[in-house]
Design a protein around this motif. Sequence first.
Motif, mmCIF file in Angstrom:
data_model
loop_
_atom_site.group_PDB
_atom_site.id
_atom_site.type_symbol
_atom_site.label_atom_id
_atom_site.label_comp_id
_atom_site.label_asym_id
_atom_site.label_seq_id
_atom_site.Cartn_x
_atom_site.Cartn_y
_atom_site.Cartn_z
ATOM 1 N N ILE A 43 0.859 -1.180 0.000
ATOM 2 C CA ILE A 43 0.000 0.000 0.000
ATOM 3 C C ILE A 43 0.893 1.227 0.000
ATOM 4 N N GLN A 93 -5.824 -9.647 -2.733
ATOM 5 C CA GLN A 93 -5.586 -8.854 -1.531
ATOM 6 C C GLN A 93 -6.759 -7.912 -1.234
ATOM 7 N N ILE A 101 -5.963 -1.423 -4.610
ATOM 8 C CA ILE A 101 -4.646 -1.029 -4.111
ATOM 9 C C ILE A 101 -3.702 -0.745 -5.272
ATOM 10 N N GLY A 149 -4.951 -2.749 7.502
ATOM 11 C CA GLY A 149 -5.767 -1.824 6.714
ATOM 12 C C GLY A 149 -5.338 -1.727 5.274
ATOM 13 N N GLY A 150 -6.247 -1.198 4.470
ATOM 14 C CA GLY A 150 -5.970 -1.000 3.055
ATOM 15 C C GLY A 150 -6.534 -2.082 2.159
ATOM 16 N N TYR A 151 -6.967 -3.189 2.729
ATOM 17 C CA TYR A 151 -7.361 -4.323 1.897
ATOM 18 C C TYR A 151 -8.840 -4.325 1.527
ATOM 19 N N ARG A 165 -5.333 4.270 5.517
ATOM 20 C CA ARG A 165 -3.912 4.270 5.208
ATOM 21 C C ARG A 165 -3.447 5.592 4.614
#
Lengths: 447, 340
Positions: free
Chosen positions: A190, A357, A400, B45-47, B74
């Motif tokens: 990320i 993901q 992402i 986090g972020g997924y 994030r």
Amino acid sequence: MSRKLLLANDHVEGIRRLDVYRKHGGYNALEKALKTMTPEQIVEEVKASGLRGRGGAGFPTGMKWSFLAKPEGVARYLVCNADESEPGTFKDRYLMERIPHALIEGMIASSFALGARTSYIYIRGEYFYVANILEEAIAEAYEAGLLGKNILNSGFDHDCYVQVGAGAYICGEETALLESLEGKRGNPRIKPPFPAIAGLYGCPTVVNNVETIAAVVPIIQMTGAEYAKIGVGKSTGTKLISASGHINKPGVYEIELGVPVEEFIYSDAYCGGIRNGKQLKAVVAGGSSVPILPAHLILKTASGEPRLMTYESLSDGGFATGTMLGSGGFIVMDEDTSIVKNLWNFSRFYHHESCGQCSPCREGTGWMEKILHNIVEGHGTPEDVELLWDIQGKIEGKTICPLGDAAAWPVASAIRHFKDEFMQYVTRPQSIKDVKHYYRVHQLAEA
Amino acid sequence: MAKVTIDGITIDVPDGTTILNAARMIGGEIVPPAMCYYSKLKTSGGYCRTCIVKVTKGSEKDPRPMPKPVASCRTTVMDGMEVQNITSPDLLEARAGVVEFLLLNHPLDCPVCDQAGECHLQDLAYNNGKAETRYAFPRREFERRDIGNNVQLHMNRCILCYRCVKVADQLTDGRVHGVINRGEVAEISTYIDNVIENEMSGNVIDVCPVGALTDKTFRFKSRVWYTKPVDAHRDCDKCCGKVRLWYKGEEVLRVTARKDQYGEVEDWICNTCRFDKKETSQWTIEGPSKISRDSVISANHYESLQSLRKATKEQLANALPHGEKVQAGQGALNPNNQKQ
């Protein structure tokens, strides 16, 4: 005929070997760089050349290099992205296979410019034989004192390693590549932080495409200003194009950026026209993930200007009527091609390659593939086409890494430009089962 | 300090705060939902992408809006940043799309799922999702895997938030489970039928937002809303010893860590406290746990409340001002106590 910089000595017998490569001017640029230039000067030359990343995104290389953080006492890395997995793209393989030293010379010179003691070439698992070629070339370079300690008596030490991936498309995404290189699961990171700040092993890292790194060699040799004279506007230099599909002469072509698309498709110097004298139907101009364009939009922009093989001209009109140069995977489709079936094939690929993901890509790519399979099999409904449109919009920009976008764009563009064909599939499913009948109906509709 | 405006509400937050945490500092409706972010776990986090927000102004220095929605968990705030969450209809539509993706292959077996009632996916779907599915294909199913005596794994329900992986990485030595395979068939698993045995491993149950990792000792014992949460503690040499006991009558059906308003644990607990200490005599009772009145767990306690409310409306209005948390399981309001 275009001027050639990367593939100029492509025809030379044995150019894969170091002695032949050197006889044809190989490693002169490295010598020039190490003996007469400072690292900053090389970065300035690359900036002046206007070289843009050849992997697909087209980000200015000099700018990327200047973003590299340079904290004291922390190692810096150069990583070459040779995980060329975009369907329709095979230029890097060709270059590495034919002239491996072009890449290695570029690696050493670029590393010198960036101050990297160690560099890695991350190559996809399917290219294992190319990895062997690179390993041989690296061994030759070590023997000749071009790698290792005190290269060409300049005091610059450098080591270069080849790492073979396990065959995952996602590892072509730079942060997934770094994860994989570190020995972890190839999931994109990320961002931020970007690799230029914290990349490989948490150190500042530059990740560049094979062709980008190889292009540094002619830039050093001929100076950035000279390099920038080739091409049109902000698209400078030469570009390797992997031409495939229904053309007379598929293969890798080095073009000066700015060649008209029409010339590229029909000229005998390049693709040599459509196979069997058929009509051009559509082109995917930069690898499977860029939007597909129908014949009238790829040859001319929406405003009637002839379209050129440049970053700007191909993206003229945005995604509504334009596309992208991408990685240069130029896939040509003739009038007999089914756009729907082709799209299903692309979607199947992205479904298979999603890393899983983040949720939109993990779930959405599979969903789109299943709907497209239904449509191709003749079980689709008009609502399915609407649904596909909605799903791609919900994937694009929500993920992402760009794999989600790459999966969404082909679907969006195919529906945008070839909706009739989708409707044919969903409203007259019987007609597509009988292929001859399908084409008869199609021709009638066009007449 | 950085000044950030979220849905028109401005707040000063320390540099390096994420948008999500800035929103949590403001509190209320504007807090984006988070399925994978966990403030107690680093790099989480972020997924899941449910916490996406629209940044309409990047910062004071660079006021350009961000081209795509960003994961608020994030993305750190910049001074002068302006963010839209519930005030942007496009964004809510995009979030509904993410919820649809999360539910796409979810088995929706809530009637037999032990997590029902305290499941974040249920809450998320209720608040942000749509009533029907457009997915017309068989939902994916995974092979059942046994990962030990304490934790039950139901991979079909998993949303791949990676929280349990991060717990194993950050709380225990030698993680034995992780994500294997890729894409749609990626799954949480141990490598070659290994067993999760670590002393802190039970925390994966608490961090799991869905019913993918549940307590084997509580399996099918009761719906959570029929149990009464009570805070208790004991001297434990392995963990903080501060837990929540879930009673049904006199019996302690399960022990969990205490959770805050975002469903995150306040402090980790060890497996001994969680699985082996199920007698009231082993604990020092502190009192009933506070449960949000929005929670279905408190709903059962409200049944009696409703009838009471009719009788003594004024009294209750004073005792339970609107919006304040209810002390569930207290005195006469608790059906379990009434039965006795």
